[in-house]
Structure formats: C-alpha cells, structure tokens
Design a protein around this motif. Sequence first.
Motif, PDB file in Angstrom:
ATOM      1  N   ASN A  60       0.975  -0.911   0.426  1.00 29.81           N
ATOM      2  CA  ASN A  60      -0.094  -0.355   0.220  1.00 29.81           C
ATOM      3  C   ASN A  60       0.831   1.283  -0.124  1.00 29.81           C
ATOM      4  O   ASN A  60       0.249   1.771  -0.516  1.00 29.81           O
ATOM      5  CB  ASN A  60      -0.784   0.228   1.184  1.00 29.81           C
ATOM      6  CG  ASN A  60      -2.003  -0.898   1.033  1.00 29.81           C
ATOM      7  OD1 ASN A  60      -2.448  -2.059   0.325  1.00 29.81           O
ATOM      8  ND2 ASN A  60      -3.416  -0.266   2.292  1.00 29.81           N
ATOM      9  N   VAL A  80      -6.189   8.300  -8.009  1.00 26.20           N
ATOM     10  CA  VAL A  80      -7.690   7.679  -8.473  1.00 26.20           C
ATOM     11  C   VAL A  80      -7.711   7.760  -9.438  1.00 26.20           C
ATOM     12  O   VAL A  80      -8.256   6.422 -10.442  1.00 26.20           O
ATOM     13  CB  VAL A  80      -8.913   8.401  -7.575  1.00 26.20           C
ATOM     14  CG1 VAL A  80     -10.298   6.729  -7.977  1.00 26.20           C
ATOM     15  CG2 VAL A  80      -8.295   7.674  -6.032  1.00 26.20           C
ATOM     16  N   ASP A  86      -5.285   2.494  -5.425  1.00 27.66           N
ATOM     17  CA  ASP A  86      -6.259   1.012  -4.776  1.00 27.66           C
ATOM     18  C   ASP A  86      -5.132   0.305  -4.428  1.00 27.66           C
ATOM     19  O   ASP A  86      -3.842  -0.619  -5.242  1.00 27.66           O
ATOM     20  CB  ASP A  86      -6.837   0.001  -5.761  1.00 27.66           C
ATOM     21  CG  ASP A  86      -7.711  -0.689  -5.357  1.00 27.66           C
ATOM     22  OD1 ASP A  86      -7.660  -0.871  -4.410  1.00 27.66           O
ATOM     23  OD2 ASP A  86      -8.435  -1.741  -5.498  1.00 27.66           O
ATOM     24  N   GLY A  87      -4.380  -0.151  -2.771  1.00 29.55           N
ATOM     25  CA  GLY A  87      -3.640  -0.718  -2.514  1.00 29.55           C
ATOM     26  C   GLY A  87      -1.727  -0.330  -3.134  1.00 29.55           C
ATOM     27  O   GLY A  87      -1.239  -1.003  -2.631  1.00 29.55           O
ATOM     28  N   TYR A 139     -12.299   6.956   0.717  1.00 27.94           N
ATOM     29  CA  TYR A 139     -11.332   7.060   0.338  1.00 27.94           C
ATOM     30  C   TYR A 139     -11.133   5.142   0.922  1.00 27.94           C
ATOM     31  O   TYR A 139     -10.230   4.634   0.263  1.00 27.94           O
ATOM     32  CB  TYR A 139     -10.111   7.479   1.945  1.00 27.94           C
ATOM     33  CG  TYR A 139     -10.094   8.765   1.558  1.00 27.94           C
ATOM     34  CD1 TYR A 139      -8.593   8.928   0.747  1.00 27.94           C
ATOM     35  CD2 TYR A 139     -10.920   9.338   2.055  1.00 27.94           C
ATOM     36  CE1 TYR A 139      -8.603  10.120   0.470  1.00 27.94           C
ATOM     37  CE2 TYR A 139     -10.729  11.085   1.671  1.00 27.94           C
ATOM     38  CZ  TYR A 139      -9.426  11.284   0.860  1.00 27.94           C
ATOM     39  OH  TYR A 139      -9.262  12.501   0.666  1.00 27.94           O
ATOM     40  N   LYS A 140     -11.586   4.379   1.550  1.00 28.71           N
ATOM     41  CA  LYS A 140     -11.328   3.286   2.033  1.00 28.71           C
ATOM     42  C   LYS A 140     -12.074   2.457   0.863  1.00 28.71           C
ATOM     43  O   LYS A 140     -11.135   1.286   0.867  1.00 28.71           O
ATOM     44  CB  LYS A 140     -12.737   2.668   3.396  1.00 28.71           C
ATOM     45  CG  LYS A 140     -12.872   1.822   3.746  1.00 28.71           C
ATOM     46  CD  LYS A 140     -13.928   1.401   4.795  1.00 28.71           C
ATOM     47  CE  LYS A 140     -13.429   2.268   6.223  1.00 28.71           C
ATOM     48  NZ  LYS A 140     -14.147   1.915   7.405  1.00 28.71           N
ATOM     49  N   GLU A 141     -13.374   2.163   0.230  1.00 30.16           N
ATOM     50  CA  GLU A 141     -13.231   2.334  -1.194  1.00 30.16           C
ATOM     51  C   GLU A 141     -12.351   2.084  -2.794  1.00 30.16           C
ATOM     52  O   GLU A 141     -12.288   0.738  -3.462  1.00 30.16           O
ATOM     53  CB  GLU A 141     -14.931   2.569  -1.802  1.00 30.16           C
ATOM     54  CG  GLU A 141     -16.339   2.749  -0.645  1.00 30.16           C
ATOM     55  CD  GLU A 141     -17.457   3.953  -1.052  1.00 30.16           C
ATOM     56  OE1 GLU A 141     -16.980   4.655  -2.492  1.00 30.16           O
ATOM     57  OE2 GLU A 141     -18.032   4.124  -0.528  1.00 30.16           O
ATOM     58  N   LYS A 142     -11.480   3.129  -2.539  1.00 30.88           N
ATOM     59  CA  LYS A 142     -10.396   2.914  -3.725  1.00 30.88           C
ATOM     60  C   LYS A 142      -9.360   2.661  -3.120  1.00 30.88           C
ATOM     61  O   LYS A 142      -8.716   2.910  -3.826  1.00 30.88           O
ATOM     62  CB  LYS A 142     -10.708   5.091  -3.583  1.00 30.88           C
ATOM     63  CG  LYS A 142     -11.440   5.727  -3.831  1.00 30.88           C
ATOM     64  CD  LYS A 142     -12.406   5.042  -5.135  1.00 30.88           C
ATOM     65  CE  LYS A 142     -13.545   5.850  -5.191  1.00 30.88           C
ATOM     66  NZ  LYS A 142     -14.045   5.567  -6.939  1.00 30.88           N
ATOM     67  N   GLY A 143      -9.335   1.922  -1.821  1.00 30.31           N
ATOM     68  CA  GLY A 143      -8.369   1.193  -1.582  1.00 30.31           C
ATOM     69  C   GLY A 143      -6.921   1.560  -0.458  1.00 30.31           C
ATOM     70  O   GLY A 143      -5.895   1.779  -0.884  1.00 30.31           O
ATOM     71  N   ILE A 144      -7.173   3.386  -0.648  1.00 32.08           N
ATOM     72  CA  ILE A 144      -6.152   3.662  -0.077  1.00 32.08           C
ATOM     73  C   ILE A 144      -6.423   3.721   1.580  1.00 32.08           C
ATOM     74  O   ILE A 144      -7.070   4.509   2.432  1.00 32.08           O
ATOM     75  CB  ILE A 144      -6.982   5.426  -0.086  1.00 32.08           C
ATOM     76  CG1 ILE A 144      -6.934   5.697  -2.110  1.00 32.08           C
ATOM     77  CG2 ILE A 144      -5.590   6.646   0.377  1.00 32.08           C
ATOM     78  CD1 ILE A 144      -7.632   7.486  -2.553  1.00 32.08           C
TER      79      ILE A 144
END
Length: 394
Positions: A60, A80, A86-87, A139-144
């Motif tokens: 990450n 994004v 993401d990750g 941010y959670k949805e985008k994997g940040i």
Amino acid sequence: MSTARKLKVMASVSNSLSFKHGLSLWCPQSPSLHRIRHSSAKNFQRRGFVVAYSSFANENREFVIVGGGNAAGYAARTFVEHGMADGRLCIVSKEAYAPYERPALTKGYLFPLDKKPARLPGFHTCVGSGGERQTPEWYKEKGIEMIYQDPVTSIDIEKQTLITNSGKLLKYGSLIVATGCTASRFPEKIGGYLPGVHYIRDVADADALISSLEKAKKVVVVGGGYIGMEVAAAAVGWKLDTTIIFPENHLLQRLFTPSLAQRYEQLYQQNGVKFVKGASIKNLEAGSDGRVAAVKLEDGSTIDADTIVIGIGAKPTVSPFERVGLNSSVGGIQVDGQFRTSMPGIFAIGDVAAFPLKMYDRTARVEHVDHARQSAQHCIKALLSAQTHTWRDN
C-alpha cells in the motif's frame, strides 16, 4: 441575504484574487536526479521507480502523502483517476478527519449555530471545485490507506522510511510532502498562548473559537487580511462587539487599493465593526481568572476583549523534511516545475512548495486553495504519466 453573510461573501470574493509570491534566485536542479518517467499504470513497474517495490512489507505504501489538507485530497483524487491508488497509496495526517476544503473554517463554519453553519462531511475535498465529496468511506472504497492523528516526526532519506509520532515505521517508494502551513503565533511572553486567544488552521481550532464565541461579549481580531475580515464578519453574525487591529493603513494592503479598501471598511463599520489602523501591539493582558482580558498597544492604550483571534499570516510546515532542501528566500521546500525536490522520489505540493514562477523569473510560494488543488494535480500527473510541461509555463 443576511449582513454577516454579505460580509463573508465580500471577504470570500477578495480571497479569490490572492496570489502570494516572493523573490529569490532560482538555480535549476540537475536533470539527472529525475530521469525516470512513467507513461501509464501498465508500464509503471516495468520501467521501475527509484526503488524496487517488491522489497516492501506493505505494498500500500508505494506512494505516501504526508499531510491531510486540500493538496492531499486533490492528489488522492488524481491517483484514483490514473488507476494508481488502490492498494498503493497511503495518506498520513495529523488531523482526525479526511482531507477537507480548509477555507470553510473561516467562512461558513463560523456561522452562528442558528444559521446552519458548515460542518463535515459537507466540505470534504473535492467539493470546493465541484468534485466528488471524498469522505472517509470514499478512501476506503478506493483502497487508500488512511493514518489519522499520527504526524510524521522523522525521515530517513537513504532508507526511504518515515516514523510517525506513535512510532509507526512507513517505507515509501515515492513521497509527496503536503504539510501546508501553520498559523503564525504571538510569543508566549506577550500573551500569545493565553486562554481565549485563538489561531485558526484546522477543525479543532475552529471548534475552540466557536466555543469562545458562544460566551463572548467583546472580540478583537488582530490582522487586516483574509482571516481578519472573515472572522470579523462571523463575529457580526454572532452580534458581538468587534474590533479589527492591524499595522497597515488599510485592509488587505498588499492587494486592495486605498479606494477599494475604503469601501470594505465602510461596509464593516456600518455593521458595527471598529478599526484600529497603523497600530502595533505591545502585549495581550490576562484578567484575574487567567483568561485574556485586553490588548495593550504600543502607544499605551488598551482595548478590552474576552476573545482574541490572531490572523497575522502563516509559515510553511517543513519539519521534519529540512534535509530535502529549503528555500531561504520565500520559505518552504524547493521544487522544480514538476514539484520534484532535489531528492529523487520526493515531491512537495501546496503551500509548502517553493516553485519557479517562469512568467516573473522568480521563485514563489503560494498560500491559496487554488494553488493547493492545481499543484497537487500537476505533480501527480507528472509522476504517473508522460506529462513533461512545467508548472505555469504558459
């Protein structure tokens, strides 16, 4: 439209005109420090970037943004948009909230409670430019990966690691410094840290001021710039006795002509705001309860106040990144036209970045929300794509 809101609108309009710059000599950096370019997410790892990511314990952290203000939020959006968040992306912030549009703190956030003041999540980035509201869930949805309330306290440039206040060790591939500024403060010896004395830079500061405004009777605002004008407008909305003190001859002396300033001053005076111009402050005085009680001027006069707001500017937050390379003239971290520092893989954006302003042949550091947004986008596009043009080269 209410009087307080009219005052805020006028102050806000003036804010959009700002462009702060300073003079210094600009020495181009060696291009050999930054030869590696990237044209897409697909060939990113094939070309390589400063370090081998496979050695990381946590993938990450291929990219780390330090800071949680406007620039960080817009940088995250640009990652994004390029499919590289993401990750891969981590944001480390000293604040308890996801990045937000900071100008709201001295505008709608300070409205009286019965006037529907602005509150989070209403002004997370990037709503200020008409973009999507990037809440913590976004941010959670985008994997940040988000690290809150844990500022970076040290950096090891050779090992490409950061250490946070809690002792967390973060290894990075590319580092984007977006630490912004801190409010300039009065020294403690002249009362700058007394209870009832306020500085506004984050949500906690604004909440503390609101708590004081709820009980205040007499407010003194020190500074005739944007912060002073906007806080004074808010105090009018709270129906408080309000005085603005500043050393210049008129409001916003670096931007307004005397005639334009006079129009603003007249509007404020019509709504009960008093001005003390050309004045220097000797110290802030405490009352018997230990809280601030008055402002003492150099001429010996005093002005009573139970709440004082200091708006005398800001200074770039460069610690702990001094080794990256500072600009001694305008302050901040020295970067080139793509916001690259002298250290490979380290960038700086927003208020903290001292960049070459080609049209005026000087180095500038801009404390303005538009610059925070645009510099972030320009930097990340240059980092992730084949973009080669420099910042404001046209």
